[in-house]
Design a protein around this motif. Sequence first.
Motif, PDB file in Angstrom:
ATOM      1  N   ILE A  85      41.159  16.961  52.427  1.00  0.00           N
ATOM      2  CA  ILE A  85      41.220  17.596  53.750  1.00  0.00           C
ATOM      3  C   ILE A  85      42.660  17.936  54.100  1.00  0.00           C
ATOM      4  CG2 ILE A  85      40.996  17.120  56.207  1.00  0.00           C
ATOM      5  CD1 ILE A  85      38.358  17.775  55.215  1.00  0.00           C
ATOM      6  N   GLU A  86      43.573  17.041  53.799  1.00  0.00           N
ATOM      7  CA  GLU A  86      44.982  17.275  54.112  1.00  0.00           C
ATOM      8  C   GLU A  86      45.508  18.505  53.372  1.00  0.00           C
ATOM      9  OE1 GLU A  86      43.777  13.266  55.022  1.00  0.00           O
ATOM     10  OE2 GLU A  86      43.707  14.341  53.106  1.00  0.00           O
ATOM     11  N   ASN A  98      43.925  21.666  54.911  1.00  0.00           N
ATOM     12  CA  ASN A  98      44.587  21.976  56.185  1.00  0.00           C
ATOM     13  C   ASN A  98      45.938  22.640  55.941  1.00  0.00           C
ATOM     14  OD1 ASN A  98      42.914  21.253  58.451  1.00  0.00           O
ATOM     15  ND2 ASN A  98      43.176  19.107  57.906  1.00  0.00           N
ATOM     16  N   THR A 155      46.658  26.508  56.926  1.00  0.00           N
ATOM     17  CA  THR A 155      47.753  26.652  57.897  1.00  0.00           C
ATOM     18  C   THR A 155      48.765  27.652  57.375  1.00  0.00           C
ATOM     19  OG1 THR A 155      47.531  24.444  58.867  1.00  0.00           O
ATOM     20  CG2 THR A 155      49.707  25.461  58.968  1.00  0.00           C
ATOM     21  N   ILE A 215      34.497  25.148  54.409  1.00  0.00           N
ATOM     22  CA  ILE A 215      35.222  24.837  55.649  1.00  0.00           C
ATOM     23  C   ILE A 215      34.632  25.566  56.857  1.00  0.00           C
ATOM     24  CG2 ILE A 215      37.325  24.355  54.352  1.00  0.00           C
ATOM     25  CD1 ILE A 215      38.484  26.982  55.483  1.00  0.00           C
ATOM     26  N   LYS A 263      47.325  26.424  63.332  1.00  0.00           N
ATOM     27  CA  LYS A 263      46.853  25.044  63.367  1.00  0.00           C
ATOM     28  C   LYS A 263      45.434  24.963  62.816  1.00  0.00           C
ATOM     29  CE  LYS A 263      46.078  21.128  66.495  1.00  0.00           C
ATOM     30  NZ  LYS A 263      46.638  20.181  65.519  1.00  0.00           N
ATOM     31  N   GLN A 264      45.199  24.001  61.956  1.00  0.00           N
ATOM     32  CA  GLN A 264      43.880  23.798  61.349  1.00  0.00           C
ATOM     33  C   GLN A 264      43.378  22.394  61.645  1.00  0.00           C
ATOM     34  OE1 GLN A 264      42.392  26.377  59.643  1.00  0.00           O
ATOM     35  NE2 GLN A 264      44.211  27.624  60.049  1.00  0.00           N
ATOM     36  N   ASP A 265      42.079  22.284  61.847  1.00  0.00           N
ATOM     37  CA  ASP A 265      41.417  20.983  61.964  1.00  0.00           C
ATOM     38  C   ASP A 265      40.108  21.087  61.190  1.00  0.00           C
ATOM     39  OD1 ASP A 265      40.745  18.425  62.650  1.00  0.00           O
ATOM     40  OD2 ASP A 265      40.070  18.944  64.688  1.00  0.00           O
ATOM     41  N   ILE A 266      40.243  21.141  59.885  1.00  0.00           N
ATOM     42  CA  ILE A 266      39.115  21.463  59.015  1.00  0.00           C
ATOM     43  C   ILE A 266      38.125  20.312  58.933  1.00  0.00           C
ATOM     44  CG2 ILE A 266      38.548  21.750  56.553  1.00  0.00           C
ATOM     45  CD1 ILE A 266      40.966  23.623  56.373  1.00  0.00           C
ATOM     46  N   THR A 267      36.853  20.675  58.977  1.00  0.00           N
ATOM     47  CA  THR A 267      35.770  19.745  58.661  1.00  0.00           C
ATOM     48  C   THR A 267      34.986  20.330  57.496  1.00  0.00           C
ATOM     49  OG1 THR A 267      34.306  20.785  60.288  1.00  0.00           O
ATOM     50  CG2 THR A 267      35.591  18.878  61.023  1.00  0.00           C
TER      51      THR A 267
END
Length: 281
Positions: free
Chosen positions: A63-64, A67, A71, A102, A135-139
């Motif tokens: 995930i990191e 992101n 980004t 994603i 800015k990303q907040d991926i799930t």
Amino acid sequence: MKNWPLLIETNYLAESLHDPKLLILDTSSAANYAEHHIPGAVHIAPAELQSGVKPAVGKLPSIEALNALFTKVGLTPDKHVIAYDDEGGGWAGRLIWTLDVIGHHNYSYLDGGLHAWLHAGHPTEKVANHPAPTKQDITIDSLPIAEIEDFISLLDNSQLAIWDARSPEEYRGEKVLAQRGGHIPGAVNLDWLELIDRDNQMRLKDLTELQTRLNELGITADKTVITHCQTHHRSGLSYLLMKILGYPHIKGYHGSWGEWGNSETTPIEIGDQAQSSANTP
């Protein structure tokens, strides 16, 4: 903004090249991107789409890492992604699978990619593009992802089809790129290269003919289809083709043969392609 189909030709993109809602992502080699790319295109190194962790190097990045990647390229929910590469669609398909994972479903594939763009005489540039970071907040959506535990008990299920996009030599176990060679029991082999028209700027072959071939192999749209290769790179194209053909239930096995063939507990078949139900007398 116009309505973008999933599969687009070069002229279609050229007419709207400077649309601010487009995000053109180039998954070609670094050398080709430096030499010539579509104006405005942002480069994604193919290695950035995989974890690189042995033995299953093709698994999804963390995930990191995802992101950080999205980004860097400036992805936002309102952007329509144009995916292309320099090899006929493997890496572009892997990118589209990653976008599905994603939850970003606004995208198109440029048929023939860089080869078709250059052949058509459209403009290119050499200067690298670096958009403003977003800015990303991926799930993670697990629906497009196949894991061993999801299907190893379903190998004899008639509603499951496994598309092995590797070479016939790998499929038969003659060319071994893992601890063990062979193929997943019941898997059907159709080499990803058979989907590409190398005499027509690396575009996809005729879609009607490809659909007929898939039907003959039993890889039909009424089934859940899992596709893989060695690292889920070549099978990026088989996944993409099924998206284009409208298959509703498809998954990419990102562990691929790097995982299956390096396990000591997974079942393996050696030899010629198993007959599908569509071809069984």
